[in-house]
Design a protein around this motif. Structure first.
Motif, PDB file in Angstrom:
ATOM      1  N   ALA A 136       0.827  -1.206   0.000  1.00  0.00           N
ATOM      2  CA  ALA A 136       0.000   0.000   0.000  1.00  0.00           C
ATOM      3  C   ALA A 136       0.861   1.255   0.000  1.00  0.00           C
ATOM      4  CB  ALA A 136      -0.929  -0.016   1.210  1.00  0.00           C
ATOM      5  N   VAL A 137       1.960   1.228   0.760  1.00  0.00           N
ATOM      6  CA  VAL A 137       2.842   2.392   0.830  1.00  0.00           C
ATOM      7  C   VAL A 137       3.574   2.601  -0.498  1.00  0.00           C
ATOM      8  CG1 VAL A 137       4.910   3.329   1.928  1.00  0.00           C
ATOM      9  CG2 VAL A 137       3.134   2.266   3.319  1.00  0.00           C
ATOM     10  N   LEU A 138       4.153   1.543  -1.047  1.00  0.00           N
ATOM     11  CA  LEU A 138       4.971   1.677  -2.256  1.00  0.00           C
ATOM     12  C   LEU A 138       4.147   1.969  -3.503  1.00  0.00           C
ATOM     13  CD1 LEU A 138       7.621  -1.183  -1.836  1.00  0.00           C
ATOM     14  CD2 LEU A 138       7.826   1.236  -1.262  1.00  0.00           C
ATOM     15  N   PRO A 145       7.380   9.766   2.515  1.00  0.00           N
ATOM     16  CA  PRO A 145       8.646   9.424   3.188  1.00  0.00           C
ATOM     17  C   PRO A 145       8.755   7.937   3.538  1.00  0.00           C
ATOM     18  CG  PRO A 145       7.717  11.432   4.112  1.00  0.00           C
ATOM     19  CD  PRO A 145       6.683  10.876   3.181  1.00  0.00           C
ATOM     20  N   ALA A 146       7.638   7.311   3.872  1.00  0.00           N
ATOM     21  CA  ALA A 146       7.674   5.893   4.240  1.00  0.00           C
ATOM     22  C   ALA A 146       8.064   5.000   3.073  1.00  0.00           C
ATOM     23  CB  ALA A 146       6.317   5.462   4.780  1.00  0.00           C
ATOM     24  N   ALA A 147       7.933   5.506   1.837  1.00  0.00           N
ATOM     25  CA  ALA A 147       8.258   4.702   0.657  1.00  0.00           C
ATOM     26  C   ALA A 147       9.722   4.821   0.244  1.00  0.00           C
ATOM     27  CB  ALA A 147       7.362   5.113  -0.510  1.00  0.00           C
ATOM     28  N   ARG A 148      10.489   5.654   0.929  1.00  0.00           N
ATOM     29  CA  ARG A 148      11.908   5.776   0.605  1.00  0.00           C
ATOM     30  C   ARG A 148      12.622   4.468   0.928  1.00  0.00           C
ATOM     31  NH1 ARG A 148      14.911   8.995   3.409  1.00  0.00           N
ATOM     32  NH2 ARG A 148      16.321   9.526   1.688  1.00  0.00           N
ATOM     33  N   SER A 193      14.064   6.816  10.008  1.00  0.00           N
ATOM     34  CA  SER A 193      13.605   5.822   9.021  1.00  0.00           C
ATOM     35  C   SER A 193      12.192   5.362   9.343  1.00  0.00           C
ATOM     36  CB  SER A 193      14.554   4.620   9.008  1.00  0.00           C
ATOM     37  OG  SER A 193      14.611   4.021  10.296  1.00  0.00           O
ATOM     38  N   THR A 194      11.290   6.310   9.547  1.00  0.00           N
ATOM     39  CA  THR A 194       9.915   5.949   9.882  1.00  0.00           C
ATOM     40  C   THR A 194       9.258   5.202   8.735  1.00  0.00           C
ATOM     41  OG1 THR A 194       9.739   7.896  11.304  1.00  0.00           O
ATOM     42  CG2 THR A 194       7.682   6.835  10.625  1.00  0.00           C
ATOM     43  N   HIS A 195       8.831   3.983   9.018  1.00  0.00           N
ATOM     44  CA  HIS A 195       8.200   3.114   8.021  1.00  0.00           C
ATOM     45  C   HIS A 195       7.150   2.295   8.774  1.00  0.00           C
ATOM     46  CE1 HIS A 195       7.871   0.709   4.370  1.00  0.00           C
ATOM     47  NE2 HIS A 195       8.014  -0.387   5.102  1.00  0.00           N
ATOM     48  N   LEU A 230       9.236  -6.204  -3.804  1.00  0.00           N
ATOM     49  CA  LEU A 230       8.255  -5.123  -3.907  1.00  0.00           C
ATOM     50  C   LEU A 230       8.871  -3.856  -4.484  1.00  0.00           C
ATOM     51  CD1 LEU A 230       6.291  -5.546  -0.545  1.00  0.00           C
ATOM     52  CD2 LEU A 230       5.771  -6.475  -2.803  1.00  0.00           C
ATOM     53  N   SER A 231      10.141  -3.609  -4.198  1.00  0.00           N
ATOM     54  CA  SER A 231      10.808  -2.437  -4.756  1.00  0.00           C
ATOM     55  C   SER A 231      10.938  -2.534  -6.277  1.00  0.00           C
ATOM     56  CB  SER A 231      12.194  -2.265  -4.132  1.00  0.00           C
ATOM     57  OG  SER A 231      12.100  -2.025  -2.753  1.00  0.00           O
ATOM     58  N   LEU A 232      11.238  -3.724  -6.766  1.00  0.00           N
ATOM     59  CA  LEU A 232      11.316  -3.921  -8.214  1.00  0.00           C
ATOM     60  C   LEU A 232       9.950  -3.732  -8.872  1.00  0.00           C
ATOM     61  CD1 LEU A 232      13.693  -7.028  -8.306  1.00  0.00           C
ATOM     62  CD2 LEU A 232      14.282  -4.626  -8.729  1.00  0.00           C
TER      63      LEU A 232
END
Length: 246
Positions: A136-138, A145-148, A193-195, A230-232
């Protein structure tokens, strides 16, 4: 005796001032002040008219103008229910903004589901609930910021390790969960690094008996390993959102 400080509205007024008609500013004096002995009311009325004329507000046209009355009690209070209302946006999301993030989440769970079938013989699984929150974040808010990537991997690895440490020290139970969650939040704030999805990893490990055999490998699998996939997929989703419009 109360006094009223008035300034003509063509001058600059302080930031906490508001424009009101002159008659309103004088009539807003305390009732006790207006009801003094005898004919004080008529005296104040004549004073009000004289002040209007001296400031150039006499006559029908002059009464249309107002004066600035310094006041700090008339500042509007913030709406306590504002955070309960949907956020206002300039335009509705397009079909592409809805379709591609949803398709990315479907592809992510499908890929990790297939990997689970391969890893089932070893008694491990890469599909865990926090990764749904990561999707959901990505995919839905990739610029937050949470998606960094720094936030995501630092929080995933750090919070997972904190969960293992809390379980090792306190064992299963409420004390381990409480201490682990508090330490995880402190870790994310300290490292910048708030995630949010990572905050659930310590509790997941403490309550998940099937994960205990991973020990400190839990810091890298399945959370951090799943985030690589998920990053890819996020890159693909962002590309499709920008180039394939509906």
């Amino acid at each position: 005796m109360a006094t009223a400080q008035v300034r003509a509205n063509h001058r600059y007024a302080p930031s906490n001032a508001m424009a009101v008609p002159l008659s309103t500013s004088l009539n807003s004096l305390p009732p006790l002040f207006l009801r003094l002995r005898g004919n004080r009311g008529g005296f104040l009325q004549s004073k009000r008219i004289g002040m209007e004329r001296s400031l150039g507000f006499g006559g029908k046209r002059g009464r249309e103008y107002g004066v600035v009355v310094a006041s700090s009690s008339n500042v509007a209070a913030p709406d306590l229910w504002d955070s309960w209302k949907p956020q206002k946006s300039s335009s509705a999301p397009s079909l592409s903004d809805i379709l591609w993030p949803s398709a990315g989440a479907f592809a992510a769970m499908a890929i990790m589901g297939k990997m689970d079938q391969v890893l089932a013989a070893k008694g491990i699984s890469i599909t865990i609930a926090p990764l749904g929150a990561v999707c959901a974040v990505l995919f839905a808010s990739p610029s937050s910021p949470a998606a960094r990537k720094y936030n995501m991997f630092m929080a995933q690895i750090g919070c997972a390790a904190i969960g293992v440490a809390a379980f090792t020290i306190f064992g299963p139970g409420w004390l381990a969960r409480s201490a682990a969650l508090a330490a995880a939040i402190a870790f994310m704030i300290y490292t910048g690094s708030t995630h949010p999805p990572a905050a659930s990893l310590p509790i997941l490990f403490i309550d998940g008996v099937k994960l205990h055999h991973l020990s400190f490998w839990y810091a890298f699998f399945p959370g951090a390993a799943g985030c690589i996939i998920l990053s890819l997929l996020q890159e693909v989703v962002c590309y499709l959102k920008d180039n394939v419009k509906f």
